[in-house]
Write a protein that holds these residues in place. Structure first.
Motif, short mmCIF file in Angstrom:
data_model
loop_
_atom_site.label_atom_id
_atom_site.label_comp_id
_atom_site.label_asym_id
_atom_site.label_seq_id
_atom_site.Cartn_x
_atom_site.Cartn_y
_atom_site.Cartn_z
N PRO A 15 56.73 71.43 71.22
CA PRO A 15 56.70 70.39 70.18
C PRO A 15 57.45 70.73 68.90
O PRO A 15 57.63 69.85 68.06
CB PRO A 15 55.21 70.27 69.89
N GLU A 16 57.90 71.99 68.74
CA GLU A 16 58.41 72.41 67.43
C GLU A 16 59.60 71.56 66.97
O GLU A 16 59.70 71.20 65.79
CB GLU A 16 58.80 73.89 67.46
N GLY A 17 60.52 71.25 67.89
CA GLY A 17 61.68 70.47 67.50
C GLY A 17 61.30 69.12 66.94
O GLY A 17 61.85 68.68 65.91
N GLU A 18 60.37 68.45 67.60
CA GLU A 18 59.94 67.14 67.10
C GLU A 18 59.16 67.26 65.80
O GLU A 18 59.32 66.43 64.89
CB GLU A 18 59.07 66.45 68.16
N MET A 19 58.33 68.28 65.69
CA MET A 19 57.58 68.47 64.45
C MET A 19 58.53 68.65 63.27
O MET A 19 58.32 68.08 62.20
CB MET A 19 56.64 69.67 64.59
N HIS A 20 59.58 69.43 63.48
CA HIS A 20 60.55 69.63 62.40
C HIS A 20 61.33 68.35 62.11
O HIS A 20 61.57 68.02 60.94
CB HIS A 20 61.50 70.76 62.78
N ALA A 21 61.69 67.63 63.15
CA ALA A 21 62.42 66.37 62.94
C ALA A 21 61.55 65.35 62.21
O ALA A 21 62.04 64.59 61.36
CB ALA A 21 62.89 65.81 64.27
N PHE A 22 60.27 65.32 62.53
CA PHE A 22 59.38 64.33 61.92
C PHE A 22 59.07 64.64 60.46
O PHE A 22 58.62 63.75 59.72
CB PHE A 22 58.06 64.27 62.69
N THR A 23 59.27 65.89 60.02
CA THR A 23 58.89 66.29 58.66
C THR A 23 60.06 66.77 57.83
O THR A 23 59.87 67.23 56.70
CB THR A 23 57.83 67.41 58.72
N ALA A 24 61.28 66.69 58.35
CA ALA A 24 62.46 67.23 57.65
C ALA A 24 62.72 66.49 56.34
O ALA A 24 62.60 65.26 56.27
CB ALA A 24 63.69 67.15 58.55
N GLU A 42 62.64 65.06 52.44
CA GLU A 42 61.62 64.41 51.61
C GLU A 42 61.43 62.94 51.95
O GLU A 42 60.76 62.22 51.22
CB GLU A 42 62.02 64.53 50.13
N ALA A 43 62.02 62.48 53.08
CA ALA A 43 61.96 61.06 53.39
C ALA A 43 61.12 60.76 54.63
O ALA A 43 60.94 59.60 54.98
CB ALA A 43 63.36 60.50 53.60
N ARG A 44 60.61 61.81 55.28
CA ARG A 44 59.80 61.61 56.49
C ARG A 44 58.36 62.02 56.23
O ARG A 44 57.91 61.98 55.10
CB ARG A 44 60.46 62.35 57.66
N LEU A 45 57.64 62.39 57.24
CA LEU A 45 56.22 62.69 57.05
C LEU A 45 56.03 63.98 56.28
O LEU A 45 56.90 64.85 56.24
CB LEU A 45 55.52 62.76 58.41
N ASN A 46 54.83 64.13 55.69
CA ASN A 46 54.54 65.32 54.90
C ASN A 46 54.27 66.55 55.77
O ASN A 46 54.59 67.67 55.37
CB ASN A 46 53.33 65.08 54.01
N SER A 47 53.67 66.33 56.94
CA SER A 47 53.23 67.48 57.73
C SER A 47 53.10 67.07 59.19
O SER A 47 53.17 65.89 59.55
CB SER A 47 51.89 68.00 57.19
N ALA A 48 52.90 68.09 60.04
CA ALA A 48 52.69 67.86 61.46
C ALA A 48 51.89 69.02 62.03
O ALA A 48 51.90 70.13 61.48
CB ALA A 48 54.02 67.72 62.21
N TYR A 49 51.18 68.76 63.13
CA TYR A 49 50.52 69.85 63.84
C TYR A 49 50.64 69.60 65.33
O TYR A 49 50.83 68.47 65.78
CB TYR A 49 49.05 70.01 63.41
N SER A 50 50.53 70.68 66.08
CA SER A 50 50.67 70.61 67.53
C SER A 50 49.41 71.15 68.18
O SER A 50 48.41 71.41 67.52
CB SER A 50 51.88 71.42 67.99
N PHE A 51 49.50 71.37 69.48
CA PHE A 51 48.38 71.90 70.24
C PHE A 51 48.56 73.39 70.53
O PHE A 51 47.96 73.91 71.46
CB PHE A 51 48.22 71.11 71.55
N ALA A 52 49.39 74.07 69.73
CA ALA A 52 49.67 75.48 69.97
C ALA A 52 48.38 76.31 70.02
O ALA A 52 48.23 77.19 70.87
CB ALA A 52 50.60 76.02 68.88
N PHE A 53 47.46 76.05 69.11
CA PHE A 53 46.18 76.74 69.11
C PHE A 53 45.13 75.98 69.91
O PHE A 53 44.24 76.58 70.51
CB PHE A 53 45.69 76.94 67.67
N LEU A 54 45.22 74.67 69.91
CA LEU A 54 44.16 73.85 70.50
C LEU A 54 44.02 74.05 72.00
O LEU A 54 42.91 73.95 72.55
CB LEU A 54 44.42 72.37 70.21
N TYR A 55 45.11 74.32 72.70
CA TYR A 55 45.05 74.49 74.14
C TYR A 55 45.26 75.94 74.57
O TYR A 55 45.30 76.24 75.77
CB TYR A 55 46.08 73.60 74.83
N ALA A 56 45.40 76.86 73.61
CA ALA A 56 45.59 78.27 73.95
C ALA A 56 44.30 78.84 74.53
O ALA A 56 43.20 78.58 74.01
CB ALA A 56 45.99 79.05 72.71
#
Length: 536
Positions: free
Chosen positions: A281-290, A292-306
């Motif tokens: 998910p990292e590529g999309e998370m960075h694209a979604f938050t890059a 100052e015009a997109r989202l403020n933050s993002a999180y993935s399931f890196a810890f949630l499904y580990a």
């Protein structure tokens, strides 16, 4: 209280959400005010003092909107109303007012991937191929042999297409067939969705958590997904056999996010965070938050499904979010309503009490926002739910191979000696945990050494140190068990954690430092099993 006041004043100098601690509430399971066995908005309002006492900055409410509850609120039939099982719009307004009076921001879920098949938009869309909303959902003709337009598979199992005789076409659903996908390539759909966001902003919400955001746009060319390589891990869903290149993650999603950000910025001080699933998910998370015009933050399931919490996992997660210009701001969650309780995933029963303490210290030491799921402050474990009591449609469809999400959604234990542990006066919608009475809020309130009271202490510690809120992070060591990193914002704090069952020595340079916080007997010389400390 002085530390909390200092934190509130400090937020005047930076965005309130940057480094915030956010408490997720799953309304069905938080508190029931009317005895019907299902949690509701009035129940949340009545118990907000507990949440505020933790010192968190905001609450995030999972869906409470009008819904037939096929996926327990993530199948929305009216984006601008409250389902009667949870209360009324007046109840929501009262909740927001009480939260704001307690100094809590209010975030709510927005589900932009799909609606319920009971939504008026979908009912109109399926009526014909020529009605005004005919293109508001993803419709496609069958192949010549009548089979679905593509090989795309649903997250919940089986084809992601369902035939509809009224239109003589298939409609797309990345989740349940009762959750048809909205067509966000259509500007009218974007406009309508932004209007629903404005509805809630006008009611005083402080931001949104955007659900399943990378599923919000599909490939208009309807290309088949390629097969996924066999990793040797069991695959319980047909969804797991594909690389999801075309049913999700379209390149046009960030442009829509800029429209969301423009709207939220027009209200001032609002916060947006994306949920981004998938194996990479990292590529999309960075694209979604890059920028100052997109989202403020993002999180993935890196810890949630580990299945394990390791120093390498933390190192790799932190490395993905360097403090560089244009880079977004991360959020972290160890637990949520979709993933098994971390204590049941990451450690054996004998070490759970100690692990809960070091896990909380670690989460609240990371650079980014910390998201706590209700009951995490109590050290709740995953509950085994028998087939007869299952509510989760994914677990029922894939029984017995998919771990039920119901086991993390069980009612919160408020009073150890009360029926249903104080959650309801009726029969709870899911069974309470057999070991949760000992972890109930009233028991832990009375114990100065409880995880609940430690959580309050650690959140206050975070608020008192700018290095822990907005400081940089530099990993110093990530071995088999020992994790060491530095947080820095003027002041430098060194954070060390032993995530293993054997004691480990600390580097020699720790002996010249001063302990700011320690858990489970940690010293500047050695970390016992599942111990941690912060030093300066």
């Amino acid at each position: 209280m002085n530390e909390l006041l200092a934190h509130k004043l400090d937020t005047d100098t930076h965005d309130w959400w940057r480094g915030a601690v956010i408490y997720q509430i799953y309304p069905r399971s938080f508190a029931d005010s009317n005895g019907d066995g299902v949690g509701d908005l009035a129940g949340i309002t009545a118990h907000l003092d507990h949440v505020a006492s933790l010192g968190v900055d905001a609450i995030w409410l999972s869906p409470f909107f009008t819904s037939p509850m096929r996926d327990f609120g993530y199948d929305i039939a009216d984006f601008c109303d409250v389902d009667p099982i949870f209360g009324t719009l007046a109840d929501f307004d009262a909740l927001v007012a009480r939260a704001h009076a307690l100094g809590l921001k209010v975030l709510i879920d927005q589900v932009y991937s799909h609606s319920s098949d009971q939504h008026l938009w979908f009912k109109e869309s399926r009526a014909s191929r020529t009605n005004p909303k005919a293109d508001w959902y993803v419709w496609a003709d069958p192949k010549a042999d009548g089979s679905p337009p593509t090989n795309w598979q649903s997250v919940f199992g089986g084809p992601a297409w369902t035939w509809d005789a009224r239109r003589g076409q298939y409609y797309l659903h990345n989740f349940l067939r009762e959750q048809p996908d909205l067509n966000f390539h259509n500007p009218q759909v974007q406009d309508a969705t932004l209007a629903t966001a404005k509805f809630w902003l006008d009611r005083g919400v402080d931001g949104f958590r955007l659900d399943a955001l990378n599923f919000s746009m599909h490939d208009p060319e309807l290309r088949d997904n390629p097969p996924a390589p066999d990793t040797g891990k069991p695959r319980t869903r047909s969804f797991d056999f594909q690389q999801h290149l075309y049913n999700q993650s379209h390149a046009d999603i960030p442009a829509f996010l800029e429209r969301i950000r423009k709207l939220t910025d027009s209200y001032g001080g609002r916060f947006t965070v994306a949920e981004v699933g998938g194996p990479n998910p990292e590529g999309e998370m960075h694209a979604f938050t890059a920028g100052e015009a997109r989202l403020n933050s993002a999180y993935s399931f890196a810890f949630l499904y580990a299945d394990r919490l390791t120093p390498a996992l933390v190192r790799d997660a932190a490395a993905g979010w360097p403090a560089e210009p244009g880079m977004g701001w991360p959020s972290w969650a160890f637990e949520n309503h979709d993933a098994p309780r971390a204590l049941s995933r990451w450690v054996g029963e004998a070490h759970r009490a100690a692990f809960a303490r070091v896990k909380m210290l670690l989460l609240l030491s990371l650079r980014g926002n910390a998201i706590l799921f209700q009951g995490e402050e109590l050290g709740l474990t995953q509950v085994e739910i028998g087939f007869a009591d299952l509510q989760d449609p994914e677990a029922i469809a894939n029984w017995p191979l998919t771990l039920s999400r119901d086991g993390v959604r069980t009612p919160l234990p408020w009073r150890a000696a009360a029926p249903a542990l104080g959650f309801t006066s009726g029969r709870p919608w899911l069974p309470v945990g057999g070991d949760h009475a000992a972890l109930a809020v009233d028991r832990q309130e009375a114990d100065p050494q409880s995880l609940l009271n430690l959580t309050r202490q650690l959140i206050a510690l975070r608020h008192a140190h700018p290095a822990l809120i907005t400081g940089t992070i530099a990993i110093r060591e990530a071995g088999d068990a020992l994790l060491v990193f530095e947080r820095k914002a003027g002041q430098a704090l060194f954070c060390a954690f032993n995530l293993g069952e054997q004691a480990v020595p600390l580097p020699a340079d720790f002996r010249d430092r001063r302990v700011v916080q320690a858990v489970n007997g940690a010293t500047l010389d050695v970390l016992p099993p599942f111990a941690g400390l912060i030093a300066e």
